[in-house]
Design an enzyme around this catalytic site. Structure first.
Site, PDB file in Angstrom:
ATOM      1  CB  THR A  91     -50.069   5.400  25.515  1.00 20.85           C
ATOM      2  OG1 THR A  91     -49.770   3.902  25.229  1.00 20.85           O
ATOM      3  CG2 THR A  91     -49.447   6.015  26.487  1.00 20.85           C
TER       4      THR A  91
ATOM      5  CB  SER B 142     -53.355  12.265  30.732  1.00 20.02           C
ATOM      6  OG  SER B 142     -53.427  13.192  29.588  1.00 20.02           O
TER       7      SER B 142
ATOM      8  N   GLY C 160     -55.226   9.069  22.409  1.00 22.96           N
ATOM      9  CA  GLY C 160     -55.230  10.668  22.562  1.00 22.96           C
ATOM     10  C   GLY C 160     -54.206  11.021  21.231  1.00 22.96           C
TER      11      GLY C 160
ATOM     12  CG  ASP D 166     -48.895  14.834  21.837  1.00 18.35           C
ATOM     13  OD1 ASP D 166     -49.250  14.914  23.217  1.00 18.35           O
ATOM     14  OD2 ASP D 166     -48.288  13.866  21.432  1.00 18.35           O
TER      15      ASP D 166
ATOM     16  CE  LYS E 131     -51.317   8.625  18.956  1.00 15.24           C
ATOM     17  NZ  LYS E 131     -51.600   9.023  20.239  1.00 15.24           N
TER      18      LYS E 131
ATOM     19  N   GLY F  11     -46.144  12.596  22.716  1.00 14.32           N
ATOM     20  CA  GLY F  11     -45.509  13.420  23.709  1.00 14.32           C
ATOM     21  C   GLY F  11     -45.275  12.266  25.112  1.00 14.32           C
ATOM     22  N   GLY F  12     -46.036  11.325  24.982  1.00 16.87           N
ATOM     23  CA  GLY F  12     -45.761  10.326  26.298  1.00 16.87           C
ATOM     24  C   GLY F  12     -44.853   9.177  25.807  1.00 16.87           C
TER      25      GLY F  12
ATOM     26  CD  GLU G 233     -49.486   6.472  21.307  1.00 21.56           C
ATOM     27  OE1 GLU G 233     -50.088   6.521  22.266  1.00 21.56           O
ATOM     28  OE2 GLU G 233     -48.902   7.459  20.707  1.00 21.56           O
TER      29      GLU G 233
HETATM   30  O1  LIG Z   1     -47.066   8.953  23.450  1.00 22.32           O
HETATM   31  C1  LIG Z   1     -48.170   9.418  23.863  1.00 22.32           C
HETATM   32  C2  LIG Z   1     -49.440   9.673  23.019  1.00 22.32           C
HETATM   33  O2  LIG Z   1     -49.032   9.807  21.722  1.00 22.32           O
HETATM   34  C3  LIG Z   1     -50.296  10.331  23.743  1.00 22.32           C
HETATM   35  O3  LIG Z   1     -51.685   9.856  23.077  1.00 22.32           O
HETATM   36  C4  LIG Z   1     -50.186  11.793  23.425  1.00 22.32           C
HETATM   37  O4  LIG Z   1     -48.944  12.424  23.977  1.00 22.32           O
HETATM   38  C5  LIG Z   1     -51.509  12.413  24.019  1.00 22.32           C
HETATM   39  O5  LIG Z   1     -51.436  12.464  25.502  1.00 22.32           O
HETATM   40  P1  LIG Z   1     -52.415  13.032  26.415  1.00 22.32           P
HETATM   41  O6  LIG Z   1     -53.816  12.383  26.208  1.00 22.32           O
HETATM   42  O7  LIG Z   1     -51.850  12.645  27.679  1.00 22.32           O
HETATM   43  O8  LIG Z   1     -52.297  14.622  26.290  1.00 22.32           O
END
Ligand SMILES: O=C[C@H](O)[C@H](O)[C@H](O)COP(=O)(O)O
Length: 241
Positions: free
Chosen positions: A28, A30, A84, A86, A96, A98-99, A105
């Protein structure tokens, strides 16, 4: 090259690891969204894979891109998860969440033979903690849970402000952020996490904590895209050690 292009490059490199017939965990965020889109293109071209999404957002993206989906009730393991992060440290400890998708996950990563982390290279850090650590909590008894989290922080040599996450944008803007599992998130500004495995263990032992954003021993490799090109870094120890 801008940040989004770097994320797409990292996703494209991870896609090279995908083989016909694989059962995939779909991350999950971007960066993971780029992976799902590129995977969708390969599926349209005939690649046979099946995916387990780590959030409702990723489920919608995968459906839009035509990636066939399943659940961890229907299959018994995943070959590869691509997600992804953080922050990533040189021991392959991750922050991880941030979303807000950390719980699913982590379940998906733990069910997977391998986990490739895809990121722009700003996520590669010497020590975790500049990014606020997400801790997913049950709303009931939050005061007690927060006190227990503070105690765990103190025992692990860290401290910092904690705040219940608020939704940003959309019709929920300013309201408490609610995860796909119906829980809340407390973000902790720790600055520097000296012992990520120790802190992970201490947080996991708190009854009101559903999960936390420290991923220890789960990532197998990292694909980092930067101005100088792409670096693929393999974790030396096998997954789970
Ligand atoms: O909950 C979200 C996840 O752990 C994301 O993989 C993480 O926040 C990285 O997100 P991004 O690719 O948007 O930086």
């Amino acid at each position: 090259m801008n940040m989004d292009q770097l994320k797409r490059q990292a996703a494209a490199r991870a896609l090279e690891e995908v083989r016909d017939g694989m059962q995939l965990g779909l991350g999950t965020g971007s960066t993971a969204k780029h992976f799902v889109e590129l995977l969708g293109e390969r599926v349209q071209a005939g690649l046979k894979v099946i995916g387990v999404p780590t959030s409702e957002a990723t489920r919608l993206d995968a459906e839009r891109c035509g990636v066939p989906l399943t659940t961890l009730d229907e299959i018994d393991h995943l070959d590869l998860t691509v997600d992804g992060a953080d922050e990533i440290d040189p021991d392959f400890n991750l922050i991880k969440g941030g979303g807000g998708a950390l719980l699913r996950e982590k379940i998906v990563a733990a069910a997977s033979d391998r986990m490739i982390v895809i990121a722009d290279d700003s996520k590669w850090v010497p020590t975790l903690g500049r990014f606020p650590l997400p801790v997913e909590v049950i709303p009931f008894g939050l005061g007690a849970t927060r006190r227990a989290i503070e105690k765990a922080f103190a025992e692990c040599g860290v401290s910092g402000q904690m705040a219940v996450r608020k939704a940003k944008g959309g019709d929920k803007d300013g309201h408490v952020f609610v995860t796909d599992g119906g829980h809340w998130i407390v973000d902790a500004q720790l600055g520097r996490i000296v012992d990520p495995p120790g802190l992970a263990k201490a947080l996991s032992a708190i009854p009101g904590v559903v999960e936390h954003g420290l991923f220890i021993g789960l990532a197998s490799s990292a694909v980092l895209a930067g101005g100088e090109g792409i670096r693929v870094i393999e974790r030396r120890k096998p997954k789970g050690d």
